[in-house]
Motif scaffolding. Structure first.
Motif, PDB file in Angstrom:
ATOM      1  N   SER A 155      -6.842  -9.308  -5.240  1.00  0.00           N
ATOM      2  CA  SER A 155      -6.409  -7.922  -5.114  1.00  0.00           C
ATOM      3  C   SER A 155      -5.116  -7.888  -4.318  1.00  0.00           C
ATOM      4  O   SER A 155      -4.819  -8.798  -3.537  1.00  0.00           O
ATOM      5  CB  SER A 155      -7.486  -7.060  -4.455  1.00  0.00           C
ATOM      6  OG  SER A 155      -7.705  -7.466  -3.132  1.00  0.00           O
ATOM      7  N   ILE A 156      -4.348  -6.840  -4.568  1.00  0.00           N
ATOM      8  CA  ILE A 156      -3.117  -6.613  -3.823  1.00  0.00           C
ATOM      9  C   ILE A 156      -3.140  -5.186  -3.290  1.00  0.00           C
ATOM     10  O   ILE A 156      -3.786  -4.313  -3.865  1.00  0.00           O
ATOM     11  CB  ILE A 156      -1.848  -6.849  -4.673  1.00  0.00           C
ATOM     12  CG1 ILE A 156      -1.781  -5.872  -5.847  1.00  0.00           C
ATOM     13  CG2 ILE A 156      -1.755  -8.294  -5.136  1.00  0.00           C
ATOM     14  CD1 ILE A 156      -0.436  -5.840  -6.561  1.00  0.00           C
ATOM     15  N   SER A 157      -2.442  -4.966  -2.223  1.00  0.00           N
ATOM     16  CA  SER A 157      -2.282  -3.611  -1.697  1.00  0.00           C
ATOM     17  C   SER A 157      -1.175  -2.919  -2.469  1.00  0.00           C
ATOM     18  O   SER A 157      -0.208  -3.559  -2.880  1.00  0.00           O
ATOM     19  CB  SER A 157      -1.917  -3.656  -0.212  1.00  0.00           C
ATOM     20  OG  SER A 157      -2.986  -4.199   0.518  1.00  0.00           O
ATOM     21  N   SER A 158      -1.331  -1.614  -2.643  1.00  0.00           N
ATOM     22  CA  SER A 158      -0.289  -0.834  -3.297  1.00  0.00           C
ATOM     23  C   SER A 158      -0.276   0.561  -2.681  1.00  0.00           C
ATOM     24  O   SER A 158      -1.228   0.927  -1.968  1.00  0.00           O
ATOM     25  CB  SER A 158      -0.553  -0.744  -4.805  1.00  0.00           C
ATOM     26  OG  SER A 158      -1.447   0.305  -5.109  1.00  0.00           O
ATOM     27  N   PRO A 159       0.740   1.342  -2.956  1.00  0.00           N
ATOM     28  CA  PRO A 159       0.788   2.709  -2.421  1.00  0.00           C
ATOM     29  C   PRO A 159      -0.330   3.607  -2.953  1.00  0.00           C
ATOM     30  O   PRO A 159      -0.564   4.674  -2.398  1.00  0.00           O
ATOM     31  CB  PRO A 159       2.148   3.225  -2.890  1.00  0.00           C
ATOM     32  CG  PRO A 159       2.943   2.025  -3.233  1.00  0.00           C
ATOM     33  CD  PRO A 159       1.967   0.969  -3.647  1.00  0.00           C
TER      34      PRO A 159
END
Length: 158
Positions: free
Chosen positions: A6-10
Motif C-alpha cells: 500500500s502507498i499513502s495518497s491524498p
C-alpha cells in the motif's frame, strides 16, 4: 501468489496487488480483488512501477501510466476497461460515449456495470466517466474521492 503493498495518497491509502504478470488491483481498503487470498507483503517489479507512477500522478508529474496489467474479467469488461484508457487526463466522458466507442450504443448500463468492476482504479481511469447529465455517478472508491481525482486533473465542474 499475489503481491500486495500500500502507498499513502491524498485520498487515503491505496492498495496495490500484482501477480508475476502485472498489476491486478489498485484501490482502497478493503480490497475487493482476491479478498481471501494470502498475500506476500513484498514487492515485485509491477508493484514498484505502479507505486512510483501513482506517486508521480499525485504530485502532478504524471498524466498517463505505463504499468503492466494483469486484469481478470469478461471479454466485455476487458473491452470497456481498454476504452477507459482512451479518456485523457483532464477530460471526462459519459457511459454513452464508451458504449459508442465499443460500437454498442445500447450497452450504456452494461458499460456502467463494467466500469464499476474496474479493478485498476486511477490507472484505468473509471473516475473520468460521468453521467449523461454531467453529474457524478458511482465510484467504487466513493464520490468524494472521484470528485477529488477530477479536481486534481483540472475538472472543477462537479
Amino acid at each position: 501468489m499475489i503481491i500486495q503493498t500500500s502507498i499513502s495518497s491524498p485520498i487515503d491509502d491505496i492498495i496495490i496487488q500484482a501477480t508475476d504478470k502485472g498489476v491486478s488491483y489498485v484501490g482502497f481498503y478493503p480490497p475487493v480483488e482476491h479478498p481471501h487470498t494470502p498475500f506476500e507483503r513484498v514487492t515485485n517489479k509491477a508493484v514498484l512501477i505502479c507505486a512510483a507512477q501513482l506517486n508521480e500522478y499525485f504530485v502532478k508529474k504524471r498524466t498517463t501510466f505505463d504499468v503492466p496489467l494483469d486484469t481478470k474479467g469478461t471479454v466485455f469488461q476487458q473491452s470497456v476497461w481498454q476504452a477507459l484508457l482512451t479518456v485523457p487526463f483532464g477530460q471526462s466522458q459519459t457511459y454513452g460515449y464508451i458504449a459508442n466507442q465499443l460500437n454498442n450504443p445500447k450497452a450504456v448500463r452494461a458499460v456502467g456495470a463494467a466500469n464499476g468492476k474496474n479493478p485498476i482504479s486511477i490507472i484505468v481511469p473509471c473516475h473520468r466517466i460521468i453521467g449523461a447529465n454531467a453529474k457524478l455517478t458511482g465510484y467504487a472508491g466513493g464520490l468524494d474521492r472521484k470528485r477529488w481525482l477530477l479536481k486534481h486533473e483540472g475538472l472543477n465542474l462537479y
